[in-house]
Structure formats: structure tokens, C-alpha cells
Design a protein around this motif. Structure first.
Motif, PDB file in Angstrom:
ATOM      1  N   UNK A 131      20.619 -24.479  18.584  1.00 34.71           N
ATOM      2  CA  UNK A 131      20.601 -23.174  19.257  1.00 34.71           C
ATOM      3  C   UNK A 131      19.965 -22.250  18.587  1.00 34.71           C
ATOM      4  N   UNK A 132      20.442 -22.089  17.211  1.00 35.26           N
ATOM      5  CA  UNK A 132      20.068 -21.105  16.173  1.00 35.26           C
ATOM      6  C   UNK A 132      18.236 -21.033  16.096  1.00 35.26           C
ATOM      7  N   UNK A 133      17.649 -22.224  16.381  1.00 32.93           N
ATOM      8  CA  UNK A 133      16.355 -22.296  16.302  1.00 32.93           C
ATOM      9  C   UNK A 133      15.395 -22.177  17.478  1.00 32.93           C
ATOM     10  N   UNK A 134      16.114 -21.992  18.867  1.00 35.35           N
ATOM     11  CA  UNK A 134      15.552 -21.940  20.056  1.00 35.35           C
ATOM     12  C   UNK A 134      14.166 -20.915  19.941  1.00 35.35           C
ATOM     13  N   UNK A 135      14.575 -19.769  19.760  1.00 35.90           N
ATOM     14  CA  UNK A 135      13.519 -18.839  19.940  1.00 35.90           C
ATOM     15  C   UNK A 135      12.347 -18.942  18.794  1.00 35.90           C
TER      16      UNK A 135
ATOM     17  N   UNK B 114      18.908 -20.708   9.122  1.00 37.60           N
ATOM     18  CA  UNK B 114      18.310 -19.456   8.414  1.00 37.60           C
ATOM     19  C   UNK B 114      17.760 -20.156   7.579  1.00 37.60           C
ATOM     20  N   UNK B 115      18.232 -21.344   6.757  1.00 40.48           N
ATOM     21  CA  UNK B 115      17.429 -21.912   5.790  1.00 40.48           C
ATOM     22  C   UNK B 115      15.887 -22.307   6.055  1.00 40.48           C
ATOM     23  N   UNK B 116      15.885 -22.726   7.244  1.00 41.61           N
ATOM     24  CA  UNK B 116      14.416 -23.207   7.605  1.00 41.61           C
ATOM     25  C   UNK B 116      13.401 -22.027   7.827  1.00 41.61           C
ATOM     26  N   UNK B 117      13.959 -20.913   7.820  1.00 41.11           N
ATOM     27  CA  UNK B 117      13.147 -19.858   8.034  1.00 41.11           C
ATOM     28  C   UNK B 117      13.015 -19.134   6.457  1.00 41.11           C
ATOM     29  N   UNK B 118      13.953 -18.492   5.755  1.00 37.62           N
ATOM     30  CA  UNK B 118      13.781 -18.088   4.454  1.00 37.62           C
ATOM     31  C   UNK B 118      15.232 -17.585   4.147  1.00 37.62           C
ATOM     32  N   UNK B 119      15.512 -17.568   2.729  1.00 37.43           N
ATOM     33  CA  UNK B 119      16.707 -17.445   1.907  1.00 37.43           C
ATOM     34  C   UNK B 119      16.429 -16.326   1.187  1.00 37.43           C
ATOM     35  N   UNK B 120      17.428 -15.280   1.227  1.00 35.78           N
ATOM     36  CA  UNK B 120      17.341 -14.174   0.257  1.00 35.78           C
ATOM     37  C   UNK B 120      18.315 -14.238  -0.813  1.00 35.78           C
ATOM     38  N   UNK B 121      17.827 -14.250  -1.805  1.00 38.56           N
ATOM     39  CA  UNK B 121      18.730 -14.519  -3.167  1.00 38.56           C
ATOM     40  C   UNK B 121      19.407 -13.033  -3.492  1.00 38.56           C
ATOM     41  N   UNK B 122      20.493 -12.747  -3.117  1.00 42.40           N
ATOM     42  CA  UNK B 122      20.860 -11.248  -3.604  1.00 42.40           C
ATOM     43  C   UNK B 122      21.459 -11.334  -4.880  1.00 42.40           C
ATOM     44  N   UNK B 123      22.065 -12.527  -5.141  1.00 41.97           N
ATOM     45  CA  UNK B 123      22.761 -12.653  -6.297  1.00 41.97           C
ATOM     46  C   UNK B 123      21.710 -12.392  -7.699  1.00 41.97           C
TER      47      UNK B 123
ATOM     48  N   UNK C 263      10.644  -8.927  -1.932  1.00 41.94           N
ATOM     49  CA  UNK C 263       9.748 -10.272  -1.710  1.00 41.94           C
ATOM     50  C   UNK C 263      10.237 -11.181  -2.887  1.00 41.94           C
ATOM     51  N   UNK C 264      10.220 -10.630  -3.971  1.00 33.66           N
ATOM     52  CA  UNK C 264      10.601 -11.460  -5.164  1.00 33.66           C
ATOM     53  C   UNK C 264      11.608 -12.543  -4.836  1.00 33.66           C
ATOM     54  N   UNK C 265      12.622 -12.065  -4.107  1.00 37.34           N
ATOM     55  CA  UNK C 265      13.862 -12.721  -3.889  1.00 37.34           C
ATOM     56  C   UNK C 265      14.024 -13.476  -2.594  1.00 37.34           C
ATOM     57  N   UNK C 266      13.054 -13.454  -2.035  1.00 38.70           N
ATOM     58  CA  UNK C 266      12.945 -14.105  -0.648  1.00 38.70           C
ATOM     59  C   UNK C 266      12.068 -15.419  -0.698  1.00 38.70           C
ATOM     60  N   UNK C 267      12.834 -16.610  -0.647  1.00 41.54           N
ATOM     61  CA  UNK C 267      12.563 -17.807  -0.853  1.00 41.54           C
ATOM     62  C   UNK C 267      12.132 -18.551   0.659  1.00 41.54           C
ATOM     63  N   UNK C 268      10.669 -18.774   1.073  1.00 44.96           N
ATOM     64  CA  UNK C 268      10.270 -19.273   2.013  1.00 44.96           C
ATOM     65  C   UNK C 268      10.903 -20.876   2.606  1.00 44.96           C
ATOM     66  N   UNK C 269      11.303 -20.855   3.823  1.00 45.87           N
ATOM     67  CA  UNK C 269      11.769 -22.160   4.319  1.00 45.87           C
ATOM     68  C   UNK C 269      10.840 -23.147   4.854  1.00 45.87           C
ATOM     69  N   UNK C 270      11.022 -24.135   5.227  1.00 44.50           N
ATOM     70  CA  UNK C 270      10.157 -25.162   5.886  1.00 44.50           C
ATOM     71  C   UNK C 270       9.532 -24.605   6.911  1.00 44.50           C
TER      72      UNK C 270
END
Length: 281
Positions: free
Chosen positions: A126-130, A66-75, A92-99
Motif C-alpha cells: 500500500x505504501x508504494x501505490x502512488x 521508504x527504502x525503495x525510494x531513499x534513505x536519509x542518514x541523519x546519524x 543531499x550528501x546524506x540521502x541514499x537513493x533506493x532502487x
């Protein structure tokens, strides 16, 4: 444009063919090989040779797909809401784009390195297959659908610490970097140290390959360790004849700390040297 290696990177014909095949098929290139054989450096040189930007995603044991997609900083969002910050109204201010997101979002095709994928949990591939297959994913928090503007050239490295799932392997073009033979290794050394004396290179390679041929070594010296060793020999101005006297098949070579990385291997070579001296009496 075809990849044929660069001034800094000696690519064998098989490796160049693998890179170009993966680009043509638009499949991730999965690279395996001994540590120190230039797997990570390959991505850097492919990017340079093809004139593409390079993005690096270095995988650790704690890395999640999931970190390669994005991370949501709820804290941070909760903290800002308590402080009355206005930006909390836009998630969107709390979503950090992954690689992967950065690669998909780039205005030009990029080379994406996913380095040492086998360090992560077994479910990571497996989590990156799609995402790797369809080149798209959804952002749950905003409902956005992210689709790659240009399909990135993806190079994935593995040190074979874990078996990768068959479903993941099916989506990749695979290449195993064989350890360089003597001629290829000499070409690699020449790239790094073009002014190094031929006699010193010849003697150093002789010792290097003799060490690698010793059965039972816990860790055989790699290409990168040979380069480090030669750098030390140059720094200390050690001539080829001194190197030859101090490092034969049955002895621990000079400055061996650059080549041998554990005490068991050092003790093994010391025992071989002792046994050789007794046999000569």
C-alpha cells in the motif's frame, strides 16, 4: 520487442503473453507460483531478452517501502557536524537513493525486480501505490520531486505467504506460474543439461513426478531441486537402471536430500516403502 523466453529460460505461451501484456499496459507484472518455479529468474531473462539493465530489490521481513525510494542518514550527518565536516551543509550528501529512485533516474528503461514482496509488512504494498501508479515521489528533506525519465518494466514476485491488498492488486497484471507438466519439465532440463542421457532424464522425471504425487508431503520438490538432483546424479555417474532400481513409487530415491527437505517427508516415503515390501510378501 516481444518476450518469448531465452536460451536459458523456457517460458510457456501463457507466461510470455503475461510479460508482453504487462509491458504493453505499463503495469507491474505480479508473478506468483511455487518456490523454485523460476519467478526471480524470469526478471533476469526478461532484461536479457529485451536488452535492458536489471535492478534488483530483494524484500525482507524488515524492509520498508521508504527504502525503495531513499534513505536519509541523519546519524552520519550529526556525526559529521560534530567533526566539523563541510559536507554537512548539503543535505543531499546524506540521502541514499533506493532502487525505485535509481530506476526512475536511469537514462534508459530498466527492468526492476521487486522480489518476494509478501515477506514484508502488510502495509508495504500500500505504501508504494502512488509511486508505482504515478511514477513519481517527493523527497521531503530537499523538496525535490522525482519523476521517472522512463517508466521501468516492473516484475514483482510473491510466494503467497501473505494476501496482498486489493488496491495494490488492481494496479498489477497478474500471472500464476503453473507447475510445469512433464513435457515442459523435460524442455527445462534440456536447457540446463543438453548432453544428459535421455534414459536418465526419463527415469529421473518419472521418480520426481511420482514423489510430487504423494499426498501429504509437507514440501513437494520444485523445479530448482530437480535440477540440483540431476546435477548430483551426473556427478556420481549414476546410470538410469541403477536409479530405477533405487527409486520407485514406494521408495526413497537415491540422493534424496536434494529433493526432500524435511524429515517428515522422508519418513513418509520410508513408511510407504515398508508397506509396499510387506504387500509384496
Amino acid at each position: 520487442m516481444q518476450f518469448k523466453g531465452t536460451e536459458r529460460y523456457v517460458a510457456t505461451g501463457d507466461l510470455s503473453m503475461a510479460v508482453n501484456a504487462a509491458v504493453t499496459l505499463q503495469r507491474p507484472l505480479l508473478i506468483k507460483g511455487e518456490p523454485g518455479t523460476g519467478k526471480t529468474m524470469l526478471a533476469e531473462e526478461v532484461a536479457q531478452a529485451l536488452g535492458k539493465p536489471l535492478l534488483r530489490w530483494h524484500v525482507k521481513s524488515t524492509t520498508k517501502a521508504q527504502q525503495g525510494l531513499y534513505e536519509y542518514d541523519a546519524v552520519s550527518r550529526l556525526r559529521d557536524s560534530q567533526l566539523g565536516e563541510e559536507k554537512v551543509n548539503d543535505i543531499k550528501n546524506y540521502i541514499r537513493k533506493g532502487m525505485l529512485w535509481q530506476a526512475f533516474d536511469s537514462e534508459e528503461q530498466v527492468v526492476l525486480l521487486i522480489d518476494e514482496i509478501d515477506k514484508a509488512d502488510i502495509e508495504f504494498p500500500n505504501d508504494l501505490l502512488v509511486e508505482l501508479d504515478k511514477m513519481e515521489f517527493s523527497v521531503y528533506e530537499t523538496g525535490e520531486r522525482i519523476v521517472a525519465k522512463h517508466r521501468p518494466i516492473i516484475i514483482i514476485t510473491s510466494n503467497n505467504e501473505k494476501e496482498l491488498p486489493d488496491a495494490f492488486l488492481r494496479r498489477c497484471f497478474f500471472h500464476y506460474i503453473q507447475f510445469p507438466d512433464r513435457d515442459t519439465m523435460e524442455a527445462i532440463v534440456k536447457v540446463h543439461y543438453p548432453d544428459l542421457q535421455h534414459n536418465l532424464v526419463k527415469e529421473a522425471l518419472e521418480i520426481f513426478f511420482e514423489i510430487r504425487s504423494v499426498n501429504g508431503l509437507k514440501k513437494k520438490p520444485s523445479t530448482s531441486e530437480l535440477i540440483d538432483w540431476l546435477k548430483l546424479l551426473m556427478a556420481d555417474n549414476i546410470p538410469a537402471d541403477v536409479l530405477k532400481q533405487g527409486g520407485n513409487t514406494n521408495a526413497v530415491p537415491l540422493l534424496h536430500g536434494a529433493l526432500l527437505k524435511n524429515e517428515q517427508d522422508i519418513h513418509m516415503l520410508e513408511r510407504l516403502a515398508f508397506m509396499a515390501r510387506r504387500a509384496q510378501r
